[in-house]
Each structure stands twice: as C-alpha cells, then as structure tokens.
Write a protein that holds these residues in place. Structure first.
Motif, mmCIF file in Angstrom:
data_model
loop_
_atom_site.group_PDB
_atom_site.id
_atom_site.type_symbol
_atom_site.label_atom_id
_atom_site.label_comp_id
_atom_site.label_asym_id
_atom_site.label_seq_id
_atom_site.Cartn_x
_atom_site.Cartn_y
_atom_site.Cartn_z
ATOM 1 N N VAL A 73 -0.647 -11.328 -1.239
ATOM 2 C CA VAL A 73 -0.938 -11.499 -2.656
ATOM 3 C C VAL A 73 -0.459 -10.243 -3.380
ATOM 4 C CG1 VAL A 73 -3.286 -10.584 -2.390
ATOM 5 C CG2 VAL A 73 -2.717 -11.982 -4.380
ATOM 6 N N GLU A 74 0.192 -10.448 -4.532
ATOM 7 C CA GLU A 74 0.707 -9.341 -5.337
ATOM 8 C C GLU A 74 0.038 -9.372 -6.705
ATOM 9 O OE1 GLU A 74 4.987 -8.706 -5.195
ATOM 10 O OE2 GLU A 74 5.114 -10.183 -3.592
ATOM 11 N N PRO A 75 -1.122 -8.766 -6.834
ATOM 12 C CA PRO A 75 -1.865 -8.815 -8.103
ATOM 13 C C PRO A 75 -1.201 -7.939 -9.155
ATOM 14 C CG PRO A 75 -2.968 -7.350 -6.577
ATOM 15 C CD PRO A 75 -1.835 -7.976 -5.807
ATOM 16 N N PRO A 76 -1.257 -8.338 -10.410
ATOM 17 C CA PRO A 76 -0.734 -7.485 -11.478
ATOM 18 C C PRO A 76 -1.657 -6.290 -11.700
ATOM 19 C CG PRO A 76 -1.752 -9.460 -12.399
ATOM 20 C CD PRO A 76 -1.772 -9.634 -10.912
ATOM 21 N N VAL A 77 -1.124 -5.076 -11.527
ATOM 22 C CA VAL A 77 -1.927 -3.857 -11.673
ATOM 23 C C VAL A 77 -1.176 -2.888 -12.578
ATOM 24 C CG1 VAL A 77 -3.302 -2.121 -10.443
ATOM 25 C CG2 VAL A 77 -2.654 -4.235 -9.283
ATOM 26 N N GLY A 78 -0.931 -3.299 -13.816
ATOM 27 C CA GLY A 78 -0.253 -2.428 -14.761
ATOM 28 C C GLY A 78 1.115 -2.025 -14.247
ATOM 29 N N PRO A 79 1.461 -0.732 -14.334
ATOM 30 C CA PRO A 79 2.789 -0.295 -13.891
ATOM 31 C C PRO A 79 2.916 -0.174 -12.372
ATOM 32 C CG PRO A 79 1.525 1.581 -14.646
ATOM 33 C CD PRO A 79 0.674 0.366 -14.918
ATOM 34 N N VAL A 80 1.812 -0.330 -11.658
ATOM 35 C CA VAL A 80 1.824 -0.162 -10.202
ATOM 36 C C VAL A 80 2.297 -1.452 -9.532
ATOM 37 C CG1 VAL A 80 0.422 0.326 -8.151
ATOM 38 C CG2 VAL A 80 -0.030 1.526 -10.311
ATOM 39 N N GLU A 81 3.219 -1.324 -8.570
ATOM 40 C CA GLU A 81 3.625 -2.446 -7.726
ATOM 41 C C GLU A 81 2.700 -2.473 -6.517
ATOM 42 O OE1 GLU A 81 7.707 -1.868 -6.814
ATOM 43 O OE2 GLU A 81 8.406 -2.371 -8.837
ATOM 44 N N ALA A 82 1.859 -3.485 -6.426
ATOM 45 C CA ALA A 82 0.842 -3.523 -5.380
ATOM 46 C C ALA A 82 0.877 -4.855 -4.658
ATOM 47 C CB ALA A 82 -0.553 -3.284 -5.974
ATOM 48 N N GLU A 83 0.517 -4.816 -3.383
ATOM 49 C CA GLU A 83 0.352 -6.039 -2.614
ATOM 50 C C GLU A 83 -0.666 -5.804 -1.513
ATOM 51 O OE1 GLU A 83 4.318 -6.829 -1.135
ATOM 52 O OE2 GLU A 83 3.768 -6.065 0.843
ATOM 53 N N ALA A 84 -1.308 -6.881 -1.104
ATOM 54 C CA ALA A 84 -2.279 -6.837 -0.014
ATOM 55 C C ALA A 84 -2.142 -8.134 0.758
ATOM 56 C CB ALA A 84 -3.703 -6.665 -0.550
ATOM 57 N N GLY A 85 -2.580 -8.101 2.021
ATOM 58 C CA GLY A 85 -2.430 -9.334 2.777
ATOM 59 C C GLY A 85 -2.938 -9.231 4.192
ATOM 60 N N TYR A 86 -2.607 -10.266 4.933
ATOM 61 C CA TYR A 86 -3.022 -10.418 6.332
ATOM 62 C C TYR A 86 -1.781 -10.661 7.177
ATOM 63 C CZ TYR A 86 -4.321 -13.145 10.472
ATOM 64 O OH TYR A 86 -4.419 -13.632 11.746
ATOM 65 N N THR A 87 -1.699 -10.013 8.350
ATOM 66 C CA THR A 87 -0.584 -10.183 9.266
ATOM 67 C C THR A 87 -1.092 -10.595 10.630
ATOM 68 O OG1 THR A 87 0.661 -8.437 8.138
ATOM 69 C CG2 THR A 87 1.448 -9.111 10.309
ATOM 70 N N LEU A 88 -0.516 -11.671 11.151
ATOM 71 C CA LEU A 88 -0.746 -12.099 12.522
ATOM 72 C C LEU A 88 0.503 -11.736 13.311
ATOM 73 C CD1 LEU A 88 -2.024 -13.710 14.878
ATOM 74 C CD2 LEU A 88 -1.026 -15.767 13.866
ATOM 75 N N THR A 89 0.368 -10.815 14.271
ATOM 76 C CA THR A 89 1.507 -10.329 15.044
ATOM 77 C C THR A 89 1.360 -10.742 16.497
ATOM 78 O OG1 THR A 89 1.911 -8.412 13.622
ATOM 79 C CG2 THR A 89 2.736 -8.287 15.870
ATOM 80 N N THR A 90 2.411 -11.297 17.051
ATOM 81 C CA THR A 90 2.477 -11.522 18.492
ATOM 82 C C THR A 90 3.492 -10.543 19.055
ATOM 83 O OG1 THR A 90 1.912 -13.864 18.333
ATOM 84 C CG2 THR A 90 3.014 -13.147 20.336
ATOM 85 N N ALA A 91 3.009 -9.616 19.890
ATOM 86 C CA ALA A 91 3.859 -8.619 20.531
ATOM 87 C C ALA A 91 4.112 -9.069 21.962
ATOM 88 C CB ALA A 91 3.186 -7.250 20.502
ATOM 89 N N PHE A 92 5.366 -9.410 22.250
ATOM 90 C CA PHE A 92 5.697 -9.906 23.582
ATOM 91 C C PHE A 92 6.027 -8.783 24.550
ATOM 92 C CE2 PHE A 92 6.621 -13.328 20.644
ATOM 93 C CZ PHE A 92 5.947 -14.375 21.225
ATOM 94 N N THR A 93 6.506 -7.659 24.018
ATOM 95 C CA THR A 93 6.798 -6.499 24.853
ATOM 96 C C THR A 93 6.421 -5.251 24.084
ATOM 97 O OG1 THR A 93 9.043 -6.286 23.994
ATOM 98 C CG2 THR A 93 8.761 -7.603 26.004
ATOM 99 N N GLY A 94 6.186 -4.162 24.820
ATOM 100 C CA GLY A 94 5.966 -2.879 24.177
ATOM 101 C C GLY A 94 4.518 -2.588 23.874
ATOM 102 N N ALA A 95 4.275 -1.324 23.470
ATOM 103 C CA ALA A 95 2.934 -0.863 23.148
ATOM 104 C C ALA A 95 2.564 -1.379 21.767
ATOM 105 C CB ALA A 95 2.903 0.667 23.184
ATOM 106 N N PRO A 96 1.269 -1.406 21.436
ATOM 107 C CA PRO A 96 0.161 -1.003 22.279
ATOM 108 C C PRO A 96 -0.357 -2.105 23.194
ATOM 109 C CG PRO A 96 -0.639 -1.498 20.109
ATOM 110 C CD PRO A 96 0.849 -1.667 20.058
#
Length: 241
Positions: free
Chosen positions: A96-119
């Motif tokens: 979601v990218e809410p309007p916050v005056g001159p500030v470019e802002a975004e917030a959200g949720y990420t679902l990551t599947t890591a098949f190799t590597g740390a952690p």
C-alpha cells in the motif's frame, strides 16, 4: 513450489486482498495498471546478503489499483560449473502506498520462499516492511523490515541518493548502510551489516526501458563478510514494460 506456502500465508494474503477490495470501493477495471521487468545480474544480493554467487535471471511484475499493489518476484540461478538451473528465491508482496504529503511512502507484507542460502534453506518467511523517501536534491530513504514468523528479526537500511547528469544521461547514485538485528547476525542488538554504493541509469524507448545497474558493497559484520564476501560487486541490466 506452492506446497511450501503454509496455510498462514494464504490467510494473510486473502485478508489483504479482501481489505484492498473493500477499500478500493467503486474502482473500475480500467483503473488497473500493470508493469513487468526482466533482467540479468552477475549475482544476487538482497539486503546486504549474497543469496546467489552465480549469474542470475530475474523476473518481476505487479498490478496496481489505486494505492494498492500486488507483486511477484523470482530469481533463477544460471548453471555454472556443472550446477543446474534453480530458483533461489520467490517473493509475493502486497503493498500500500498511502499519500503522505511530499514523502514517498509504502508499507506491505512479503512472503518469501528461500530455496537456497542463508538464513533458512527451503523455508518460507513472512515479513512486514515500511519504506519512506523524501524527494530532493539529496533524497534520504529509510527501510525497516520485520520478520515476524521465522526469525523474529529486524533489518534496517538507510540511504541518501543524488542524480547526476553525464552527457545528457541522468545517473542516480545512492549511498546505503544496513543494520541487522537477527536476520544473519544473531545477538543482543543491532549491528552495522554493510555499506554500499548503488548506481543506475535508464534509457527510455517506445518498446521498453533499459536500466543498467551496479552495486558496490563493503561488508562490515563478520557474518556478512562470510556470507557475502568483503567487497561484493553486482552489475546487471533490466528491461521494463
């Protein structure tokens, strides 16, 4: 691959979709905006961590309706030294990218599947994030990521960007610094993970925009030095539609 996405993942995604649909109200199909990108990099570094030390192909795309975006990203390792093709990371995001005056802002949720590597190998992680930037001659940016399911960890990244024009071609440079509290470095507080310099420039044309990128990093923390190397460098190119 989809079997790796737990029931918790689908509940979170479904909740976000329902909330976004309700908030969008009477928005019409013609208000939808879609974009896609495809690229190749010499390796894959994410949040200061080298996910893959092989050349990679990357694809990403998103659909935006108002202030809501659903996006997907996939990283494919190329076969080097007898190794096979393989996905090292796949992300699904709700933003979601809410309007916050001159500030470019975004917030959200990420679902990551890591098949190799740390952690965590062959596991999913659930993260929420917030990012804000203030466009100016020197543009400050801050990113905070919280893994609330797998690691209970916080990662922060702070940068300052400036655009410089060379022979009528704008090039953006950003100096970044990362801090880690539990993502790779498990301890009793925040540690400086790395500093880096990112550079990018975009050549626009009617068919697709071509972006050239470069990243130069110095790993400060011992764990990041072990995982990413002391001075990892990434170069690559992307097509944007």
């Amino acid at each position: 691959m989809l079997t790796r996405y737990t029931s918790l993942s689908w509940k979170i995604i479904a909740t976000i979709i329902i909330a976004a649909t309700w908030a969008a109200g009477p928005a019409q199909a013609q208000d939808l905006e879609a974009e896609a990108a495809f690229g190749a990099n010499s390796s894959f570094i994410d949040q200061g961590e080298r996910i893959s030390d092989r050349p990679v192909l990357q694809a990403e795309g998103g659909v935006t309706l108002g202030i809501f975006t659903a996006a997907a990203f996939a990283n494919l390792d190329l076969p080097i030294d007898g190794q096979d093709f393989g996905f090292s990371q796949v992300d699904l995001e709700a933003i979601v990218e809410p309007p916050v005056g001159p500030v470019e802002a975004e917030a959200g949720y990420t679902l990551t599947t890591a098949f190799t590597g740390a952690p965590v190998e062959d596991e999913t992680s659930h993260e929420v994030f917030g990012e804000a930037a203030l466009p100016a001659a020197l543009t400050p940016r801050a990113l905070v990521v919280y893994d609330f399911h797998q690691l209970n960890a916080v990662y922060g990244e702070f940068g300052v960007a400036r655009e410089v024009v060379f022979a009528d071609q704008p090039v953006e440079f950003e100096v970044v610094a990362g801090v880690d509290n539990g993502f790779l470095e498990v301890g009793d507080g925040f540690v400086f993970s790395h500093v880096g310099l990112d550079a990018s420039t975009v050549f626009s044309n009617p068919t697709a925009d071509v972006e050239l990128i470069g990243r130069f990093q110095y790993s400060i923390d011992d764990v990041y030095q072990e995982v990413s190397g002391d001075f990892p460098v990434v170069v690559g190119a992307r097509l944007h539609w």
